[in-house]
Design an enzyme around this catalytic site. Sequence first.
Site, PDB file in Angstrom:
ATOM      1  CG  HIS A  17       1.111  -7.029   2.839  1.00 27.26           C
ATOM      2  ND1 HIS A  17       2.071  -5.990   3.096  1.00 27.26           N
ATOM      3  CD2 HIS A  17       0.074  -6.295   3.404  1.00 27.26           C
ATOM      4  CE1 HIS A  17       1.856  -5.304   3.798  1.00 27.26           C
ATOM      5  NE2 HIS A  17       0.532  -5.398   4.240  1.00 27.26           N
ATOM      6  CG  HIS A 106      -8.873  -3.132  10.016  1.00 29.07           C
ATOM      7  ND1 HIS A 106      -8.451  -2.728   8.909  1.00 29.07           N
ATOM      8  CD2 HIS A 106      -8.465  -2.687  10.900  1.00 29.07           C
ATOM      9  CE1 HIS A 106      -7.548  -2.068   9.246  1.00 29.07           C
ATOM     10  NE2 HIS A 106      -7.390  -2.116  10.485  1.00 29.07           N
ATOM     11  CG  ASP A 361      -1.886   7.063   6.258  1.00 24.37           C
ATOM     12  OD1 ASP A 361      -1.079   7.963   5.853  1.00 24.37           O
ATOM     13  OD2 ASP A 361      -2.218   6.022   5.612  1.00 24.37           O
TER      14      ASP A 361
END
Length: 415
Positions: A17, A106, A361
Site C-alpha cells: 500500500h 500471514h 483472491d
Amino acid sequence: MSTFGNHFRVHTYGESHCLSVGVVVDGCPPCLQLTEADIQPQLTRRRPGQSAISTPRDEKDRVEIQSGIENGITLGSPIAMRVMNENQRPKDYGNKTMDKFPRPSHADWTYQEKYGIRASSGGGRSSARETIGRVAAGAIAEKVLRDIAGVEIVAFVSSIGNEFLFPPTATHPSPSTNPEFLKMLETIDRKTVDSFVPVRCPNQEAADRMEKLIADFRDKQDSIGGTVTCVIRNVPVGLGEPCFDKLEATLAHAMLSIPATKGFEIGSGFGGCRIPGSIHNDPFIKAPAIPPSQSGLQSGIPRPRLTTKTNNSGGIQGGISNGAHIYFTVAFKPPATIGQAQHTTTYDEEEGVLEAKGRHDPSVVPRAIPIVEAMAAITLMDAFLAQQARASTRDLIQAAQANSKKLDGLSLNGS
C-alpha cells in the site's frame, strides 16, 4: 534480500500500500529494442480485478520506464521501472481488532519478530504486489531469450484443490509418462491458456470444475490452493552451474521465492519415485534438424547433436540443460486471508477471534501464471549470460592457442 540473480540482477522494491512498486534490472544487454509495450502485456495478465473469482482490488498496473533506455533502445545501464499503486486502501487493514492480531498464516508475526516493525497495512513486502517488479523484469529477460534463441515459456493451471487437469493414476503416477500431457507441452501457448480465463486451465471440462470449486470456496468466505505447470521450449544446451547453482536448483529458488508457494517438482517429480528406472531413464537419440524457420534465431547458439527419447528428466541432467523441454510444477497454498472468523492469539499473547478484512483472491493460482513465467525467464537469462561468458572465453582461449601454434610453426620453418 530483494535481489535475485548474479549476471542479470533483479532488485524489486515497494510494499502493498505504498506509493509505487517496481524494479531495477541490472545486466540487460545493450542495443535491445524495448518499450513499455513489451512489458505491459504480462503485467496486464497479472493484474487484480480480472474476474469474479479474483480480488476486487482495481489496479491498472501501468508500467513506466524510468531509466536505461533511450529512443526505445537499451543502453546497457540499469533499467528502472515503476507501477503506481492507484487503488491502495490501507484503511481496510487499519482497525483496532486487526492491529492486535497477527493474521493466521500471514507474514505479520515473522516480520515483526525479525525486524521489530512491520507494514501496518496489507502484507507489506510479503504481498503479491511485490511480484509486479518480477513480472516487469521477466518480460525483459524473456524478450532477450526469445529474440536470440527462440525460447518459449508458457505456464498454465494444472490443479485447483482436488480437481486436476491430469490426475495421477496407477498407470501414470507422474504426468511425465502421460502422452496427453507430453503432447500439450509441445503445442500449448499463452493465447490458448488465456482463452480459458478466469482459471487458465487449458481444458474446458477441467476449467469448469476448477472455477466452480473456487467459486464455492469464495461463497463460503474461504480459500483454496492449487498448482501451476510451466514448460520452457527451445532452451539452449549447457545452462546451469554445478554443483550448487544447478539449473533445477536455481529454478526451485526462483519459484519458492514467489509468495504463497509451498512446493516445486521438475520433470517426473514426486510421481517419478513410483516409476522403475527401466522406464524412468531417458535414452538418447539423434536430434532432429533445426527447421529453416528457426535457423536465424539459433545463430551462435549451440544446438544438441543428441536428444532424449523420453523426458522424465524435465530437460535438465546433472544440473545442466540438455536441449529438451524444461517443465516443472509449482504448488501454491490457499490464500491466508479469509472472511471466516478464526480463533487465534494477539501480539500480547491473549486468545481471541479475528475476522480479517481486505480484498483478496479466493485462489491465487490463476493470477500466478505470469509470475511463474517471469521467474523462469529471469532464471534462464541469468544462466544464459553465465554460459555465454564461459563459452566466449573458451573460444578466445582456443583461438589464441591455435594462433600460438601457428606462430610457433612459422618460427620453426623460419629458423
